[in-house]
Design an enzyme around this catalytic site. Structure first.
Site, short mmCIF file in Angstrom:
data_model
loop_
_atom_site.label_atom_id
_atom_site.label_comp_id
_atom_site.label_asym_id
_atom_site.label_seq_id
_atom_site.Cartn_x
_atom_site.Cartn_y
_atom_site.Cartn_z
N HIS A 16 0.92 -1.23 0.02
CA HIS A 16 -0.02 0.25 0.00
C HIS A 16 0.92 1.20 0.02
O HIS A 16 0.66 2.18 -0.75
CB HIS A 16 -0.85 0.03 1.26
CG HIS A 16 -1.80 -1.12 1.39
ND1 HIS A 16 -2.11 -1.61 2.45
CD2 HIS A 16 -2.72 -1.55 0.51
CE1 HIS A 16 -3.19 -2.74 2.32
NE2 HIS A 16 -3.60 -2.49 1.15
N LYS A 40 -18.33 -5.65 5.75
CA LYS A 40 -17.10 -6.35 5.53
C LYS A 40 -16.37 -6.50 7.04
O LYS A 40 -16.07 -5.29 7.46
CB LYS A 40 -16.09 -5.59 4.74
CG LYS A 40 -15.27 -6.43 3.71
CD LYS A 40 -14.47 -5.64 2.81
CE LYS A 40 -13.30 -6.47 2.20
NZ LYS A 40 -12.54 -5.48 1.45
N ARG A 89 -1.85 -5.80 -8.59
CA ARG A 89 -0.74 -6.75 -8.33
C ARG A 89 -0.81 -7.52 -9.63
O ARG A 89 -0.46 -7.22 -10.59
CB ARG A 89 -0.91 -7.43 -7.05
CG ARG A 89 -0.51 -6.57 -5.69
CD ARG A 89 -1.19 -7.07 -4.40
NE ARG A 89 -2.56 -6.92 -4.44
CZ ARG A 89 -3.40 -7.25 -3.50
NH1 ARG A 89 -2.88 -7.75 -2.38
NH2 ARG A 89 -4.46 -7.25 -3.61
N SER A 127 -2.75 -7.81 2.83
CA SER A 127 -3.13 -7.56 4.32
C SER A 127 -3.41 -9.01 4.89
O SER A 127 -2.98 -9.36 6.04
CB SER A 127 -4.16 -6.59 4.32
OG SER A 127 -4.07 -5.51 4.22
P1 ADP Z 1 -9.69 -3.77 -0.54
O1 ADP Z 1 -10.20 -4.51 0.61
O2 ADP Z 1 -10.58 -2.75 -1.22
O3 ADP Z 1 -9.01 -4.67 -1.53
P2 ADP Z 1 -7.00 -3.29 0.41
O4 ADP Z 1 -6.54 -2.63 1.61
O5 ADP Z 1 -6.62 -4.79 0.34
O6 ADP Z 1 -8.45 -2.97 0.12
O7 ADP Z 1 -6.31 -2.90 -0.95
C1 ADP Z 1 -6.69 -1.31 -1.39
C2 ADP Z 1 -5.78 -1.31 -2.56
O8 ADP Z 1 -4.39 -1.40 -2.50
C3 ADP Z 1 -6.23 -2.08 -3.70
O9 ADP Z 1 -6.27 -1.30 -4.93
C4 ADP Z 1 -5.32 -3.24 -3.75
O10 ADP Z 1 -5.10 -3.82 -5.12
C5 ADP Z 1 -4.06 -2.48 -3.45
N1 ADP Z 1 -2.88 -3.40 -2.80
C6 ADP Z 1 -3.14 -4.19 -1.91
N2 ADP Z 1 -1.76 -4.79 -1.62
C7 ADP Z 1 -1.14 -4.24 -2.69
C8 ADP Z 1 0.52 -4.61 -3.02
N3 ADP Z 1 1.02 -5.52 -2.33
N4 ADP Z 1 0.75 -3.76 -4.07
C9 ADP Z 1 0.11 -3.02 -4.78
N5 ADP Z 1 -1.27 -2.70 -4.44
C10 ADP Z 1 -2.12 -3.25 -3.25
#
Ligand code: ADP
Length: 158
Positions: A16, A40, A89, A127
């Site tokens: 992130h 969620k 990703r 996460s």
């Molecule tokens: P959600 O629950 O909406 O997927 P996340 O917190 O998991 O929210 O992710 C928010 C954003 O960050 C999404 O666009 C996700 O693709 C991106 N993201 C999560 N992990 C990574 C990573 N390792 N590299 C790049 N982008 C990421």
């Protein structure tokens, strides 16, 4: 230009933060927005997620952290932004992200979504993987900030 980077951030990872750093280069104000919709269920509370994000983005110019509930496009309108940032990703992210982007455009024609591809070293980082590793006492120091790692340890010890 103001952009919104919405997500669960449960917890924030270096993946992130990589996207935040990249997006902050071409935005005047980047609002990292923690979604609090109750449908969620989350591991960390909204307050904890906001705390961790604020600490992790401390000193990053133009980056602010907020929470919101409801539709992302409504939040965008409320802060005067017409740009959503999402991270990509693997290809597996693409289908659901594309669907969400098109849905948001259907709801709000003035709001566009841009995708930033992650650094290859964070390709497999999520996460949920971080939570899983921490649950079994594994080392997450390459995946999250020391502050987040500490909270995970505390949480699983308790
Ligand atoms: P959600 O629950 O909406 O997927 P996340 O917190 O998991 O929210 O992710 C928010 C954003 O960050 C999404 O666009 C996700 O693709 C991106 N993201 C999560 N992990 C990574 C990573 N390792 N590299 C790049 N982008 C990421």
């Amino acid at each position: 230009m103001t952009a919104v980077y919405p997500g669960s951030f449960d917890p924030v990872t270096y993946g992130h933060l990589d996207i935040i750093r990249r997006a902050s280069v071409f935005t005047d104000r980047l609002i990292v927005a923690v979604l609090t919709n109750s449908a969620k269920s989350s591991f960390f509370s909204v307050e904890e997620r906001l705390d961790m994000l604020s600490a992790a983005t401390d000193g990053m110019e133009g980056v602010v952290v907020r929470s919101f509930s409801g539709l992302t496009v409504d939040f965008c309108r409320s802060v005067g932004s017409n740009l959503i940032v999402r991270g990509l990703r693997a290809v597996t992210d693409f289908e659901s992200e594309f669907q969400m982007a098109l849905t948001n455009r259907e709801l709000a024609g003035e709001v566009d979504t841009i995708f930033i591809s992650t650094s290859t070293k964070y390709l497999f980082l999520s996460s949920s993987i971080v939570r899983e590793i921490a649950l079994y006492g594994g080392d997450v120091s390459a995946m999250v900030t020391p502050g987040v790692a500490e909270r995970l340890t505390r949480r699983f010890k308790g």
